[in-house]
Design an enzyme around this catalytic site. Sequence first.
Site, short mmCIF file in Angstrom:
data_model
loop_
_atom_site.label_atom_id
_atom_site.label_comp_id
_atom_site.label_asym_id
_atom_site.label_seq_id
_atom_site.Cartn_x
_atom_site.Cartn_y
_atom_site.Cartn_z
N GLU A 179 3.80 -14.91 -27.87
CA GLU A 179 3.54 -16.33 -28.05
C GLU A 179 3.78 -16.74 -29.49
O GLU A 179 3.51 -15.99 -30.42
CB GLU A 179 2.09 -16.65 -27.68
CG GLU A 179 1.75 -16.32 -26.24
CD GLU A 179 0.26 -16.44 -25.97
OE1 GLU A 179 -0.51 -16.68 -26.93
OE2 GLU A 179 -0.13 -16.29 -24.81
N CYS A 209 2.86 -20.53 -36.28
CA CYS A 209 1.98 -19.38 -36.10
C CYS A 209 2.75 -18.30 -35.35
O CYS A 209 3.20 -18.53 -34.22
CB CYS A 209 0.73 -19.79 -35.34
SG CYS A 209 -0.45 -18.44 -35.05
N CYS A 217 -2.21 -6.32 -28.31
CA CYS A 217 -2.99 -6.01 -29.51
C CYS A 217 -3.95 -4.88 -29.21
O CYS A 217 -4.61 -4.87 -28.17
CB CYS A 217 -3.75 -7.25 -29.98
SG CYS A 217 -4.66 -7.03 -31.53
N CYS A 245 -10.52 -7.43 -29.76
CA CYS A 245 -11.65 -8.33 -29.99
C CYS A 245 -12.19 -8.78 -28.63
O CYS A 245 -11.42 -9.20 -27.76
CB CYS A 245 -11.22 -9.54 -30.80
SG CYS A 245 -10.67 -9.16 -32.48
N CYS A 305 -11.14 -12.34 -27.37
CA CYS A 305 -9.74 -12.76 -27.51
C CYS A 305 -8.92 -12.28 -26.33
O CYS A 305 -9.07 -11.16 -25.84
CB CYS A 305 -9.19 -12.18 -28.81
SG CYS A 305 -7.46 -12.61 -29.13
N CYS A 320 -5.04 -17.29 -28.84
CA CYS A 320 -4.07 -16.20 -28.79
C CYS A 320 -4.12 -15.47 -27.46
O CYS A 320 -5.18 -15.06 -27.00
CB CYS A 320 -4.33 -15.21 -29.92
SG CYS A 320 -3.87 -15.84 -31.53
#
Length: 342
Positions: free
Chosen positions: A90, A103, A110, A114, A117, A331
């Site tokens: 993204e 961004c 990832c 988190c 997230c 995100c």
Amino acid sequence: MNHFPDITPRQLEAALTAIGEPGYRAAQILQWVYRKGVCDYSAMTDLPADLANRLAERLEILTGRIVARSDSPDGVVKLLIEWRDSQCIESVLIPSPSRVTACLSTQVGCAVACGFCASGMDGMQRNLSCGEIIEQLLHLRSVAESRITNVVFMGVGEPLANYANTVSAVRAIIDPERLGISARHVTVSTIGLAKQIRRLGKEGLPITLAISLHAPNDALRRQLIPGAAKTTIAEIVAAAREFYQACKREITLEYVLLKGVNDTKLCADGLARIAAQLRCNVNLIRYNPVPSLPYEAPSQGVAKAFAQRLRKCGVNAHVRRPRGCSANAACGQLRSQRTEPR
């Protein structure tokens, strides 16, 4: 076939010389791609047709394609870009009256994980190349109504876990022969990889470092960010101080406010004590909810009170205005929608 955004101006000159073309052609092509946003060699009107054809066969400009677009009424645009291996990332365009911010993502997925997230819900598949990071800017430029002035590495992935490609991308972004964006308008965000923060400080790049803290103590931080469990807040602060000494650039502490989790007065006091150890400002972000995750955003009143408590302790703190909520701008949201079972 090579990827155009991966090569430097000097490498482009050498490649052109190797096929019998004058070196000045490199400057022409760089202008077309990075300043005019033209990604088709045949549309570069000052290039000979035979050269355009040879370049198209040897040096691809775009290797990804936009497969989804989500627009918010406030002007935020999120793009889902698919690469040749069918992996998606993204990129987000965030316009405001004084700037236009891009961004960028640095990884597919990832590993930081988190808990609040969407980026890490499917784990981390791979790093993006320097060229793939830069190519995001070319795609965002194609939908922007005005020139991109700022770049933040705050998309999917941990930029400093993809260190070499992230730094190469930063150098391309600030290079006057390429994108020519001021280094002071570039921000790299990290969950707090202390060794890489120190290394970044030695690169001679006067960029802004943003640290995603999200908790005022190690115990809560480990709960919220399992991937950051090996590094303490004290280690992060020490590395950030070294970065400041090397670059003389104020640090930004990013802090996502989660209702009933890290938005208490006690948390504000703990965050103030951390901020007091740094030349920094604190960027408070009300959580952008992800439907499948158990967190909520605090009220605007709670967020303002949290910021005010920090200010009373002498901390430069402000609540960031939420942008792009209806564009799935948190995100990983757009990517997760595409990959979830139907």
